[in-house]
Structures are given as structure tokens and as C-alpha cells.
Design a protein around this motif. Structure first.
Motif, mmCIF file in Angstrom:
data_model
loop_
_atom_site.group_PDB
_atom_site.id
_atom_site.type_symbol
_atom_site.label_atom_id
_atom_site.label_comp_id
_atom_site.label_asym_id
_atom_site.label_seq_id
_atom_site.Cartn_x
_atom_site.Cartn_y
_atom_site.Cartn_z
ATOM 1 N N PRO A 1 51.003 39.986 40.864
ATOM 2 C CA PRO A 1 50.423 41.067 41.671
ATOM 3 C C PRO A 1 49.084 41.511 41.081
ATOM 4 O O PRO A 1 48.929 41.540 39.860
ATOM 5 C CB PRO A 1 51.451 42.187 41.574
ATOM 6 C CG PRO A 1 52.271 41.867 40.375
ATOM 7 C CD PRO A 1 52.252 40.387 40.210
ATOM 8 N N HIS A 2 48.143 41.820 41.962
ATOM 9 C CA HIS A 2 46.830 42.190 41.422
ATOM 10 C C HIS A 2 46.067 43.111 42.366
ATOM 11 O O HIS A 2 46.310 43.137 43.562
ATOM 12 C CB HIS A 2 45.995 40.939 41.164
ATOM 13 C CG HIS A 2 45.847 40.051 42.361
ATOM 14 N ND1 HIS A 2 46.640 38.947 42.548
ATOM 15 C CD2 HIS A 2 45.029 40.121 43.429
ATOM 16 C CE1 HIS A 2 46.306 38.370 43.689
ATOM 17 N NE2 HIS A 2 45.341 39.067 44.254
ATOM 18 N N TYR B 1 40.038 49.087 33.833
ATOM 19 C CA TYR B 1 41.231 49.133 34.682
ATOM 20 C C TYR B 1 42.359 48.341 34.053
ATOM 21 O O TYR B 1 43.505 48.757 34.022
ATOM 22 C CB TYR B 1 40.914 48.563 36.071
ATOM 23 C CG TYR B 1 40.730 49.631 37.120
ATOM 24 C CD1 TYR B 1 41.836 50.257 37.684
ATOM 25 C CD2 TYR B 1 39.482 50.018 37.540
ATOM 26 C CE1 TYR B 1 41.686 51.241 38.647
ATOM 27 C CE2 TYR B 1 39.307 50.995 38.495
ATOM 28 C CZ TYR B 1 40.419 51.609 39.049
ATOM 29 O OH TYR B 1 40.266 52.589 39.992
ATOM 30 N N GLN B 2 41.996 47.165 33.549
ATOM 31 C CA GLN B 2 42.991 46.273 32.959
ATOM 32 C C GLN B 2 43.730 47.002 31.836
ATOM 33 O O GLN B 2 44.960 47.057 31.819
ATOM 34 C CB GLN B 2 42.271 45.030 32.428
ATOM 35 C CG GLN B 2 43.175 43.918 31.958
ATOM 36 C CD GLN B 2 43.774 43.159 33.137
ATOM 37 O OE1 GLN B 2 43.187 43.093 34.205
ATOM 38 N NE2 GLN B 2 44.953 42.598 32.947
ATOM 39 N N SER B 3 42.967 47.625 30.940
ATOM 40 C CA SER B 3 43.619 48.262 29.799
ATOM 41 C C SER B 3 44.286 49.571 30.222
ATOM 42 O O SER B 3 45.345 49.930 29.724
ATOM 43 C CB SER B 3 42.606 48.508 28.685
ATOM 44 O OG SER B 3 41.627 49.405 29.152
ATOM 45 N N HIS B 4 43.663 50.262 31.193
ATOM 46 C CA HIS B 4 44.208 51.535 31.639
ATOM 47 C C HIS B 4 45.578 51.343 32.285
ATOM 48 O O HIS B 4 46.514 52.089 32.012
ATOM 49 C CB HIS B 4 43.231 52.157 32.641
ATOM 50 C CG HIS B 4 43.678 53.459 33.230
ATOM 51 N ND1 HIS B 4 43.577 54.640 32.547
ATOM 52 C CD2 HIS B 4 44.233 53.760 34.425
ATOM 53 C CE1 HIS B 4 44.054 55.619 33.303
ATOM 54 N NE2 HIS B 4 44.465 55.116 34.453
ATOM 55 N N LEU B 5 45.691 50.316 33.124
ATOM 56 C CA LEU B 5 46.956 50.090 33.813
ATOM 57 C C LEU B 5 47.974 49.432 32.901
ATOM 58 O O LEU B 5 49.182 49.630 33.059
ATOM 59 C CB LEU B 5 46.736 49.245 35.065
ATOM 60 C CG LEU B 5 45.949 49.943 36.177
ATOM 61 C CD1 LEU B 5 45.794 49.032 37.371
ATOM 62 C CD2 LEU B 5 46.637 51.234 36.602
ATOM 63 N N ALA B 6 47.498 48.655 31.941
ATOM 64 C CA ALA B 6 48.424 47.956 31.047
ATOM 65 C C ALA B 6 49.302 48.952 30.300
ATOM 66 O O ALA B 6 50.514 48.760 30.171
ATOM 67 C CB ALA B 6 47.643 47.091 30.070
ATOM 68 N N SER B 7 48.692 50.064 29.882
ATOM 69 C CA SER B 7 49.484 51.012 29.098
ATOM 70 C C SER B 7 50.516 51.723 29.964
ATOM 71 O O SER B 7 51.524 52.192 29.464
ATOM 72 C CB SER B 7 48.557 52.018 28.420
ATOM 73 O OG SER B 7 47.754 52.643 29.400
ATOM 74 N N SER B 8 50.252 51.813 31.286
ATOM 75 C CA SER B 8 51.203 52.493 32.166
ATOM 76 C C SER B 8 52.401 51.612 32.512
ATOM 77 O O SER B 8 53.420 52.098 32.961
ATOM 78 C CB SER B 8 50.529 52.894 33.481
ATOM 79 O OG SER B 8 49.556 53.851 33.233
ATOM 80 N N GLU C 1 55.061 40.249 35.920
ATOM 81 C CA GLU C 1 55.086 41.113 37.099
ATOM 82 C C GLU C 1 54.100 42.264 36.995
ATOM 83 O O GLU C 1 54.031 43.113 37.865
ATOM 84 C CB GLU C 1 56.498 41.655 37.309
ATOM 85 C CG GLU C 1 57.408 40.625 37.948
ATOM 86 C CD GLU C 1 58.871 40.981 37.766
ATOM 87 O OE1 GLU C 1 59.185 42.165 37.590
ATOM 88 O OE2 GLU C 1 59.689 40.044 37.788
ATOM 89 N N ARG C 2 53.401 42.319 35.901
ATOM 90 C CA ARG C 2 52.431 43.405 35.754
ATOM 91 C C ARG C 2 51.254 43.205 36.694
ATOM 92 O O ARG C 2 50.828 42.092 36.948
ATOM 93 C CB ARG C 2 51.889 43.414 34.324
ATOM 94 C CG ARG C 2 52.846 44.053 33.363
ATOM 95 C CD ARG C 2 52.165 44.270 32.045
ATOM 96 N NE ARG C 2 53.174 44.430 31.020
ATOM 97 C CZ ARG C 2 52.879 44.474 29.730
ATOM 98 N NH1 ARG C 2 51.638 44.332 29.327
ATOM 99 N NH2 ARG C 2 53.829 44.651 28.853
ATOM 100 N N VAL C 3 50.751 44.338 37.147
ATOM 101 C CA VAL C 3 49.585 44.281 38.032
ATOM 102 C C VAL C 3 48.340 43.993 37.195
ATOM 103 O O VAL C 3 48.078 44.657 36.201
ATOM 104 C CB VAL C 3 49.417 45.613 38.783
ATOM 105 C CG1 VAL C 3 48.112 45.621 39.570
ATOM 106 C CG2 VAL C 3 50.595 45.840 39.711
#
Lengths: 247, 979
Positions: free
Chosen positions: B60-61, B153-160, B168-170
Motif C-alpha cells: 500500500p502506498h 512522510y516516509q519517516s513520519h508515517l513509519a513511526s505511526s 503491509e506498511r504504507v
């Protein structure tokens, strides 16, 4: 307003946000009171002399109150284009008159009959809202000089973006982008308006909400100034070992 | 919360200025994702689990777009396939800078909540703002800013989503077409793909690939020769224009000759001619171009050839007809300034309707697209669905025009429907003329009053009650949007009171509502032959606003007290309530006037109105108002199949002119009133006097037949037109008037504050001031005028946009554009129906030669108001059957002892050439005068015309110049032919 980033203006502020205010009281020793005020990139120095004897012709003296003398000037380097700015030109005379009008309303002139108070303001850098910054700086300088005033005299500008969103404390860029500019000088504690100026005609429907925003801007500026004054007094007092409490 | 950062900017304004601006960086800009647990947003835009349809990127992206992707692939973005897209503010700013139309389309996409497009203000975000480095170009800096956003965005969403399975991570996927950007992004460890790769990897959307714009130039090395000279870079163009070496102007392609065009350079009276492939140098109609004037000895004159690009795809070669053209150059006596295009300043490309040209090769993906608009060149596109599309009308957009290609290359946008189907053809002509014709939205319908609509006591108190007065309306038959009614009564002092009552549309359409905005956008009702595209919803246009007979309706009344000699003594305006006694047709009204037995109130007042109108008309014509002509026809449409079964020229009656006179009078009275009250922002209509050069063809044509046409003033022109009558050619005068009409400028709306009072003049009507007040149901300008007038009389209040000169000016601009387009659309609809009418018919008709060209005659057939081309020179590959000699001096074509001059009567045979199924053409063949070997024998007796009922078109607003605004109300009327 950049239309696609809703709520953000060209410089990144939200419509109801002021520019960053920085100020300092007592920047000079020679005058009786002085202040330096930055509102964003608009930077102003103010100096107050007096009350003292009437200079020049004594006929100007008023028998029941002090004479207020204001002088507004802009530094040659204050704008992008370096230009000699004579003191006596039409624009600065108008500014001086408007300044006097605003400040006279708060100074307790009746205490100093037959004397004179001089207020000098110099715009070091101009980036919109020059008049407002000058009024605010002059208020601080008056406080620094210890001249009794009834309350803070604060000015703020407001405008209307895209004909619908009111903006507060407008910068030079927003000033020149064509919207109507409203300048208000008010006493925020009692809510009285001393000066109201509009740069162009705009529809009566908008006046109410734009003015409301300008007045709210005045309130917020007053809060910032008030804090600066208290801090200044505290630090000045601390040097003399005053016990100072803020309530 | 606030962090200030000042940054420096240099700008060129003659001299270099240093501009210092504040730039606030914030911490309260949210990421917009539903996944995020850190940002306190109320309504996240990006969905929590964006599903991937891509084989290449199965996780997913969210997608981040690069500027060039938005600019070039906006058609792909408009498809519903791509969702969950993050658009950095940097991209938006760049798009806005590059193309305002694409910016608007992008805004529409972002505004669509179903698409999950999120604007991330990266420029004001603490973590994503970057400063331009020393030696870095603005472009590189922006690319870096976009990459920075992706990384953040990549790092911001990774931590969430640390708790989620890694696969399955976005993730964030950057789409870019820029090779360098892609490389750098890959180096920084970001997910990146080109648009082509990504779209091709999508499962289940095969049509999407066709919509991809061709951006990578196909470099075949040196194998290909360049066909066109190169365009100069922008900097050279800029310098050239500044120094006066180059000229800047708008390019207008010729409709008749695809190798010719004109450039309108500001400040120059004459257009500059461009000829040939090299001269046009890939300019497309409407482009803003930079041109270079050729030395005077290479100047040329417009060719008289009618030339269409009829070749099948010849490959990338230019044919030699260009050279043939230039051969004529030396001979021509009247040379005009000629130039060649050296650069394109701004493309005005839009989407074009048209069809695919049948391809000679099977199973090829490369096809040639033929636009419906003749001014546009053919376009090369790639599609895999050619078999389906071959019989369809399609829409195509141009992407580029490389130097080595004869045609511009483009991509398929969407299909409209089968060719020849009337709905499709209507759709095409609405799209081609940019007529907004979608259904009214929910928001618009919500503004409509609730039914049953009743008049309340408050309404009565506010308005003058005129229900006791005998008012009636006169309109074409079948008219459902009746916006005007009249009354007339005798006063005791010997004067008469005349009232014009206009539907009070502004009562229902309040400023600022969705309904108002939609009406302002549409600007006018568009009348096609078989269809009406309403400006306001039908409930208003045909019911509540329409002044129907015997129903109580709100009106805005203009009431005069006049002497019996039609001199105005007093004028009053007020809002009123009226009850029209009868909604008459022109014919019924005429009958009532003519029948002396009728003595009721309506008949007597009609008679008096008619008498006054005649006086008014005479006075107007004495003043110098022009009576012009344009061939107007109406169709009788079969009520079931909607196919045209009969064509007839419109007929005008006295009553037409009667209504027209009073409408003119009302318009003038209102114009005077509103300009008095609002000198800065009144909406008026002017008709500029045409420049002398415009009249040249008219004067020349008149001169040849011995008439001196004086064009210095409107009055003299009117007089000399009246005198030019040939007894043996009754249609001559009308043709001259048709020519005169073509010399005229367009009448336009304007805001009074934008021009000087002496420029307000209306040339055609010969009056110093004019506006439109009388048709608010079908014209938006009238609604604005109603609002202004309502303020004048204290019946309504102003609002800010009404008094804003600039906004009003912008509105006028739109109104003028829409009106022009509506007019063109109306004509195109008539042409379409003419084609339908001639399907399977061969008919002989009387016609007249309008112009003589080098290889053809332009023939006007008055009966159908039709203009056609009769080719006298055979097409390539055919053997000439008759030898025509063209005399350029006298503008004649001679064959044997037969000579054709302008205005000569001829008989031609009309038929529809359907051999090319995709492009039907009306073919003219000569019948009389007989030229052996060229003319054809007369066909059988023409089908008798059954004229069972006649009616005139509605012609209320003055001379033909103003036909822009006239409604062709005949359209909705449908009649069944009696058998």
C-alpha cells in the motif's frame, strides 16, 4: 492567501495571526523615554523628550494642557530602494499629524500646562503597517518616559483577501496586492477607536468583520506590549533590589 | 508555534531590487493521513489503507507527484484511478506559474473529496522547508524540496505504524518524469517510478495508457530530418521583442487554407500574414507567438486557394504545395506584410473533438486524429482501442510538436459516442464551443423556491400592483421563457402610458448563491436547433419567471408617459405584480391588429403600440441606425425523431419590429438611469465603430457594380446601402447587407468605469448609450442590470461585487466570451441540421456568387442561409473537365464564354457527400449557367416545400449586429409534418 493551502497566507501565517513582535524599552539614555519595536520586518525606533518648556515661539503654548509634538521619519535604507527621504514631505507630515491625534487621546496632557512633549519616531525598516508600528512604539516610549497615560494606545491593520477572508496585521506584500486596507488605532481596554483609515472604498458589508479583526489584533498587540513593559520594569527594578510581583 | 525565517529575493524591475520577505515555518501543518497518530487533525484526507493496483509496487502506498507529472499528465490524473495522492505546495506553485488552465483543473481534482488528494504545505513546514544552496537552480531546489517531503512522510508515517507487518506498511511513492530527479531520489533510498512505468504496472485499467501524454521525445538519432526550423529559446524571444526585431501576437489559422494564417500584433492595424509549413512553424490557432517580418521583397498576399489537408498520413514529409503557393507570390500586386514564426510564447492548446482517420495499416497503435475544427491541424496519437474508436467521436489533447514530425503528437482523452448520432454531434458542438451544459447541481437546485409558489402580502406591499392593467406578451410560437410583456393605455391629458414589463428574475436569483454563480458562469441560454441549454433551471425559466398568460407574476416594469408622437414625457421604474391577459404569438398579434372588428382593450393597445413603434423606428433610422441582414433560417423538426423535415427562411412581421422598438427604448432608458446612479460600475453594451479597413471588401464589391458605398459614418453607410439596388437582381441589396454585417465589430458588454463616456456609443443602433435589460431569463447581463436598477429605485441593496469595477470587468469578459461561443454553437447547430436535412437528397437551388476565389466560388444559398464552396479546379489526381481562367484584377472566373462575378445568380445542385462516413460534406455542383463537361444536368423537380405555418424569429434587441443575443426561439417548437 495562497488559495490551495487553505488557511495559510503568503508568508505562512494564518489569517488571524500577528507577525512576530519583538520590543525593547529604554534603548537610549539621552531622551527621557525610548523604545524599539519590531513587527515582523517593520522596525521602528521611538524617542520621547519632555515634558519640557516650549521651544521656539512661546505663543504656541497652551494655557491648560501640554503641547504634543510628533515627528515621523523614514530612514533612507528603510525600503528596498535606497532613497533620500526628506522630513517635511507631505506623507510624513500626514503621518505626524495622525500620530499626534492618536497619542493625544491617551496622554494626560492637562497635567502639564504650558509645556511641551516631543515624540520622535524613525522607521528603520518598512514592511507594511508602518503607522501601526509607530503608534505602538511611541506608546512604549511614553511609558518608558514615565508620562502618565490613561491606557495603552495600540494600532493594527486588517485587510480582506479574495473578498471574503479577513486578514490581520498585513505585510507590505499583502498591502500592495490590491485588497482594501483598514488601519485602526484604538484603546483596547475601553474599546474606544481613535483613528480609522481606509486605503480604498470597499463595500459596507465587509467593514464590520474587518474592523472586528483589526480590534482583536489591537487586543493581542496590547497583551504583548503589556508583558514587555512588565518585564522591563521587573528587570529595571531588580537592579535596585525591588520586590516585584506580577499578579 | 511561530518560527521566523527571512529569506532574500532578487527581482528585476528595470534595476535590481533586493526584497526581504518574512517566511514563517510552522509546526501545526498536519500530514493529512488517517494512519497518523501524531497529528491532531479533525478530518484526515488520505485513507488508512490505500490499496495498490500496481504490480510493480504491491505494498500500500501514497503517491507524491512531481511538477512535470501534473503539468503533462493532467488527463491521467483526472481519471478516477489514482487516489491517495499528496501534492506538495512546491508543485502547486510551479504548476500555477506554468499554466493557469492546468492549475484550475488540478484545483478541481483536489476539491473532489472522493479522490483523496491532499495538499501538503511543505514550504511552511518546520521539517520540510529547505533553503536554496549556492549554485543550485530554482528547479533543482524545488526537486530537492519534493524529495525532502517524500523522505519526511516516509519517516513520519513509519513511526505511526511500527506495529504493523513490514510488507503491509504504507510507503510513499514518488512519481516523476525527470530522469535526474528519479536518479537522485533512488540514491536517497526513496520509492520512485516514472509515470509510464507506474501506469503500465496498474492492473485493470487498460484505457489509462492511451491517456498518457508523450513526453519523452523519440530520438531516432540522425535518421530523421527536421521538417521545421527550430523555435528560439525564451530568452532570445524576449530580447528580440524588446529590441523590436521580433513581434509578438496571437496566431489565427485560416479556416480555408491550412497552410496560411494571420498574426494579430498589438498596435498594428493590419494583420501579418504567415504562409507555408515553415512560415507557420508549428503554431496552432490561438497560440501567442513571436514572429519575424520578412524583407519586403518576400512579402506575399493571402492566397485565393481553398486548401484542406486531405492527405492520408504521408509520413513525415511536407508536400510541395507550399512551393506552388510561393510561386504566385511575384505576380500578386497587393502584398501585405508577411512574416514567419520564430518561437512560441504561450501555447493555447485545449482538448479537441474529432475522429480517427482510418489507418491504412492494420493493428497499428499509431493513428491520425482529425479535429472537427478545421483550424486545428491533425494530431498523431497512440491508442490500442482504435477499432472501437474508429466509429466514435473522441477527444484528444496535444502534448507536443517535435521538429521532425509533420503533425503534433497527442493523446486520447475520452470518447463521446458514435459518429452521426445526433446526441453525440450535439455534444461535440457544445464541447467545441465551451458551452457548460451539465445538469444543474444539487446546490443550485437547492436555491430554487419551493412549490407551490404563492404571492404573499409582503410581496404585494413591496410592489406596485398592476394586475388590473391589460398586459400582454408577444413571442414566437412555442416560446416557454417569456421574459417581456407590454401594455398601453390612454391618459386623460391626451398622452399615452406605455409599459414594458420584464420578468423579475433577480427576485429569485440572489447574489452569491450557487444558482447565481452557475448563471454567471453560463452567462446565456444557448439555443440549438433541437435543444435549449438553459442558463437557469427550468422551474424559473419556463414557469416562475416566465410571464405566462393569465398567471400572476413578478415583473420589473419600465413605464413611460409619452405624447402621441412618441416623445417621452416621464419615465418610471418599479417592481410590480402583473397578470398577462394573453401570451400571443407574433402572428396572433398581427391578426388582432389587422382585424378592425376587434375592439377589446388588448387589440386597441396593440394598435396604438404598433403606431408608436413605427414612429420610433423611423426616428431611429433617420438617426443613422443600420439595417443589416444575415441569412437566418429555421427548421421544422419532426416531433418524434427530431430530424429536420423542413427548412425555411425566417419571416419578419410588423409585430416583431413593434416589440423590438419598445425593448430598445426600455434598454436605453435603463442604461441612462443606471449610468447616472453608478458612473463607475454600470454594466452597458457598446458596439464599436469598425475601422475603415474592415469595409474594404464591401466598398470593393459595391464599386464593381457601380455603387459608391460611403462608410465614414453609420448614417451615410445606411443611406448608401439603401441606394444600392439592382432591379434585375432583387437579392443584391440583401447580399450587400450581409457583406456589411461581416464588416462589423462584435457588440460587447463593458463596465462604465473602464471606458470614457464617448466610447459607450452603439454603432449599429446609433445611440450613445445602451444596455441589456429585457431578457433576464436567458442573459446574465440583464440580471446584473436589474440589480443595479433595483438599487437605483431603492428596491434592493447593493453587494460588494456589484460595485467592484474590476470584478464587473472580469464578469463582462466572461459574458462576452460565452455570448460569442453561444452564437457560434447556434450556427454550428444549424449547419449540422442542414447536413441531416440533405441526407439522401439531391436538390437544385438558386444561389448567388458571394466571392470569387482562385480555385473556387463561394456560393450563398439564401433559402437555407447556407454558404458553400464550388470548386472549379479539380482535386489532385482528377482530370480537369473544364478550363477556368482566374482573373485576379477583376475577381472573376472565366470558362469559355461564361464569366462568374460576385453577386451573379447561379443554380447549383446540393447533395451530401457521405463517401467518407466520418466526415460528411455538403457538395455543390453547378447546374446553371451550363458549362459543358463541368455542370451537371438538373435533378428532378425539387421536393415541394410544404409551408404549413410560418413564423418569424424573435428579433427584439435591435439590428443584426446584436443577433449575438437574440434567441432563436423557434428551436424548441416541434411540429409534425402533416401528411
Amino acid at each position: 492567501m495562497s488559495p490551495l493551502s487553505p488557511g495559510l497566507r503568503l508568508d505562512g501565517r494564518r489569517p488571524n495571526e500577528l507577525r512576530k513582535i519583538r520590543c525593547k524599552l529604554g534603548v537610549f539614555n539621552q531622551p527621557d523615554g525610548s523604545a524599539y519595536l519590531e513587527q515582523g520586518n517593520t522596525k521602528v525606533l521611538a524617542a520621547v523628550y519632555g515634558p519640557h518648556e516650549i521651544r521656539g515661539s512661546r505663543t504656541k503654548a497652551l494655557h491648560d494642557q501640554a503641547l504634543i509634538n510628533c515627528q515621523y521619519s523614514m530612514a533612507t535604507f528603510s525600503t528596498g530602494e535606497r532613497k533620500r527621504r526628506p522630513r517635511g514631505d507631505r506623507k510624513s507630515i500626514e503621518m505626524s499629524i495622525h500620530l499626534r491625534q492618536a497619542l493625544q487621546a491617551v496622554i494626560k496632557t492637562e497635567l502639564y500646562a504650558r509645556s511641551q512633549i516631543d515624540i520622535f519616531v524613525e522607521v528603520l525598516q518598512a514592511d507594511g503597517g508602518n503607522y501601526c508600528t509607530c503608534v505602538n512604539a511611541a506608546t512604549l516610549a511614553l511609558i518608558d518616559a514615565g508620562i502618565p497615560i490613561t491606557e495603552y494606545m495600540v494600532a493594527c491593520t486588517a485587510s480582506l483577501a479574495n473578498g471574503e477572508t479577513p486578514l490581520v496585521d498585513i505585510s507590505h506584500l499583502e498591502e500592495t496586492s490590491g485588497g482594501p486596507n483598514l488601519t485602526v488605532a484604538a484603546m483596547p481596554m475601553s474599546g474606544q477607536i481613535v483613528l480609522l483609515e481606509m486605503s480604498q472604498r470597499f463595500h459596507l458589508d465587509h467593514l464590520d468583520k474587518v474592523m472586528k479583526h483589526a480590534l482583536r489584533g489591537c487586543q493581542e498587540i496590547k497583551a504583548v506590549l503589556d508583558k514587555a513593559v512588565r518585564d522591563h520594569v521587573a528587570s529595571a527594578g531588580a537592579a535596585c533590589n525591588w520586590e516585584f510581583k506580577t499578579d | 508555534m511561530l518560527t521566523t525565517k527571512t529569506f532574500l529575493k532578487k527581482t528585476k524591475r528595470g534595476n535590481i531590487l533586493k526584497i526581504v520577505r518574512e517566511h514563517y515555518l510552522r509546526e501545526d501543518i498536519w500530514c493529512g493521513s488517517a494512519l497518523c497518530d501524531k497529528c491532531p487533525m479533525s478530518e484526515p484526507v488520505l485513507s488508512e489503507n490505500p490499496e495498490s493496483a500496481s504490480e510493480l509496487f504491491s505494498f500500500p502506498h501514497y503517491i507524491v507527484l512531481d511538477t512535470c507529472v501534473v503539468v503533462h499528465q493532467i488527463d491521467v490524473l483526472e481519471e478516477k484511478t489514482l487516489c491517495n495522492v499528496i501534492i506538495p505546495q512546491t508543485v502547486i506553485e510551479e504548476v500555477k506559474h506554468q499554466s493557469s488552465t492546468i492549475y484550475k483543473r488540478l484545483k478541481d481534482i483536489i476539491g473532489n473529496p472522493g479522490r483523496n488528494f491532499y495538499v501538503f504545505v511543505n514550504e511552511h513546514h518546520m521539517k520540510t522547508y529547505i533553503e536554496r544552496q549556492r549554485g543550485e537552480t530554482a528547479n533543482d531546489r524545488n526537486d530537492r524540496a519534493i524529495r525532502k517531503t517524500v523522505a519526511w512522510y516516509q519517516s513520519h508515517l513509519a513511526s505511526s505504524q511500527s506495529g504493523i507487518n513490514k510488507s503491509e506498511r504504507v510507503q510513499i511513492l514518488l512519481l516523476t518524469n525527470d530522469g535526474k530527479n528519479k536518479e537522485l531520489a533512488a540514491k536517497e533510498g526513496l520509492c520512485v517510478a516514472s509515470v509510464r512505468e507506474y501506469i503500465q504496472s496498474l492492473v485493470g485499467c487498460p484505457g489509462l495508457q492511451d491517456k498518457l501524454a508523450v513526453t519523452e521525445p523519440e530520438r531516432d538519432g540522425n535518421a530523421r530530418e527536421y521538417l521545421f526550423p527550430p523555435h528560439l529559446p525564451p530568452s532570445l524571444i524576449h530580447d528580440g521583442i524588446k529590441s523590436g526585431k521580433l513581434l509578438q501576437g496571437t496566431f489565427y489559422a485560416s479556416r480555408e487554407n491550412f497552410l496560411e494564417g494571420h498574426v494579430n500584433v498589438e498596435g498594428q492595424e493590419k494583420m501579418i500574414l504567415l504562409q507555408g509549413h515553415a512560415g507557420l512553424n508549428r503554431a496552432v490557432d490561438g497560440d501567442s507567438v513571436a514572429i519575424e517580418l520578412l524583407p519586403e521583397d518576400q512579402w506575399s498576399s493571402p492566397s485565393d486557394i481553398v486548401l484542406q489537408d486531405e492527405e492520408d498520413d504521408p509520413g513525415d514529409i511536407l508536400d510541395d504545395r507550399t512551393e506552388a503557393l510561393s510561386a504566385s507570390r511575384a505576380a500578386s500586386s497587393e502584398r501585405i506584410p508577411t512574416g514567419r514564426v520564430v518561437g512560441i510564447i504561450r501555447r493555447k492548446w485545449r482538448q479537441y473533438c474529432g475522429i480517427l482517420q482510418p489507418s491504412p495499416v492494420k493493428d497499428t497503435v499509431r493513428h491520425i486524429f482529425v479535429p472537427a475544427e478545421r483550424k486545428i491541424p491533425k494530431i498523431r496519437i497512440e491508442t490500442r482501442q482504435s477499432e472501437v474508436l474508429a466509429s466514435q467521436r473522441i477527444i484528444v489533447a496535444i502534448d507536443s510538436w517535435p521538429r521532425h514530425s509533420r503533425y503534433p503528437s497527442g493523446h486520447f482523452v475520452r470518447a463521446l459516442g458514435p459518429i452521426g448520432d445526433k446526441d453525440t454531434e450535439n455534444e461535440v458542438l457544445l464541447l467545441e464551443h465551451d458551452v457548460p451544459h451539465s445538469q444543474f447541481s444539487e446546490a443550485v437546485n437547492a436555491c430554487l423556491p419551493k412549490l407551490p409558489w404563492i404571492i404573499t402580502d409582503d410581496d404585494v406591499a413591496e410592489r406596485q400592483d398592476l394586475r388590473h392593467i391589460d398586459v400582454c406578451s408577444v413571442d414566437p410560437p412555442g416560446c416557454t421563457d417569456i421574459d417581456d410583456a407590454l401594455h398601453c393605455r390612454f391618459l386623460d391629458n391626451g398622452h399615452v402610458e406605455v409599459g414594458v414589463h420584464i420578468a423579475d428574475v433577480s427576485h429569485f436569483i440572489r447574489p452569491g448563491t450557487a444558482l447565481d454563480k452557475e448563471a454567471a458562469l453560463r452567462a446565456t441560454t444557448v439555443y440549438l436547433v433541437d435543444k435549449r441549454i438553459d442558463m437557469v433551471p427550468e422551474l424559473l425559466s419556463s414557469n416562475l419567471c416566465s410571464l405566462r398568460g393569465n398567471e400572476e407574476r413578478f415583473a420589473f416594469s419600465c413605464v413611460w408617459e409619452m405624447t402621441r408622437e412618441a416623445r417621452i414625457v416621464a419615465t418610471r421604474f418599479h417592481k410590480s405584480i402583473i397578470r398577462s391577459r394573453a401570451a400571443l404569438t407574433y402572428e396572433q398579434a398581427q391578426l388582432r391588429i389587422d382585424d378592425p372588428a376587434q375592439k377589446d382593450a388588448i387589440a386597441t393597445s396593440l394598435r396604438e403600440l404598433n403606431r408608436l413603434a413605427k414612429i420610433l423606428k423611423r426616428r431611429r433610422i433617420e438617426n443613422g441606425a443600420l439595417v443589416l441582414a444575415s441569412p437566418e433560417i429555421r427548421f421544422q423538426v419532426d416531433s418524434e425523431t427530431h430530424d429536420p423535415i423542413e427548412v425555411e427562411a425566417k419571416k419578419l412581421r410588423e409585430t416583431n419590429s413593434m416589440v423590438e422598438e419598445f425593448m430598445l427604448l426600455a434598454n436605453i432608458s435603463v442604461a441612462e438611469k443606471i449610468v447616472e446612479e453608478f458612473p463607475e460600475c454600470a454594466m452597458l453594451r457598446r458596439h464599436p465603430e469598425p475601422p475603415v479597413a474592415n469595409f474594404e471588401p464591401l466598398v470593393k464589391a459595391g464599386h464593381k457594380l457601380g455603387f459608391n458605398i460611403v462608410t465614414s459614418t453609420g448614417k451615410e453607410l445606411a443611406a448608401s446601402l439603401d441606394e444600392a439596388v439592382l432591379p434585375d437582381n432583387p437579392y443584391f441589396n440583401t447580399m450587400l447587407r450581409i457583406l456589411a454585417t461581416r464588416c462589423m465589430m462584435q457588440a460587447v458588454y463593458f463596465t462604465s468605469g473602464m471606458l470614457q463616456p464617448d466610447e459607450f456609443f452603439h454603432y449599429g443602433l446609433a445611440c450613445p448609450i445602451y444596455t441589456h435589460f429585457t431578457s433576464p431569463i436567458r442573459r446574465y447581463a440583464d440580471i446584473i442590470v436589474h440589480r443595479l436598477l433595483a438599487v437605483c429605485i431603492g428596491a434592493d441593496s447593493t453587494y460588494s461585487d456589484l460595485l467592484d469595477k474590476r470584478k464587473s470587468h472580469a464578469l463582462c469578459h466572461n459574458l462576452n466570451y460565452r455570448n460569442r461561443m453561444a452564437q457560434y454553437a447556434g450556427r454550428a447547430s444549424v449547419a449540422l441540421h442542414t447536413h441531416l436535412f440533405f441526407r439522401g437528397k439531391v436538390q437544385d437551388e438558386e444561389g448567388y456568387v458571394l466571392f470569387v476565389r482562385k480555385n473556387a466560388l463561394q456560393i450563398l444559398i439564401p433559402k437555407y442561409g447556407l454558404e458553400g464552396t464550388l470548386y472549379v479546379v479539380p482535386k489532385k489526381g482528377e482530370v480537369a473537365t473544364a478550363n477556368f481562367v482566374y482573373n485576379e484584377e477583376e475577381q472573376t472566373q472565366k470558362c469559355g464564354d461564361v464569366t462568374f462575378r460576385s453577386f451573379d445568380p447561379v443554380t447549383v445542385q446540393l447533395s451530401l457527400d457521405r463517401s467518407n462516413l466520418q466526415h460528411e460534406k455538403l457538395v455543390l455542383k453547378l447546374v446553371k449557367p451550363v458549362i459543358p463537361g463541368f455542370s451537371v444536368p438538373s435533378s428532378d423537380e425539387p421536393i415541394p416545400m410544404a409551408i404549413d405555418e410560418q413564423d418569424g424569429g424573435k428579433c427584439k434587441d435591435g439590428s443584426v449586429v446584436d443577433t449575438v443575443s437574440q434567441k432563436n426561439k423557434s428551436s424548441p417548437s416541434k411540429k409534425k409534418r402533416k401528411k
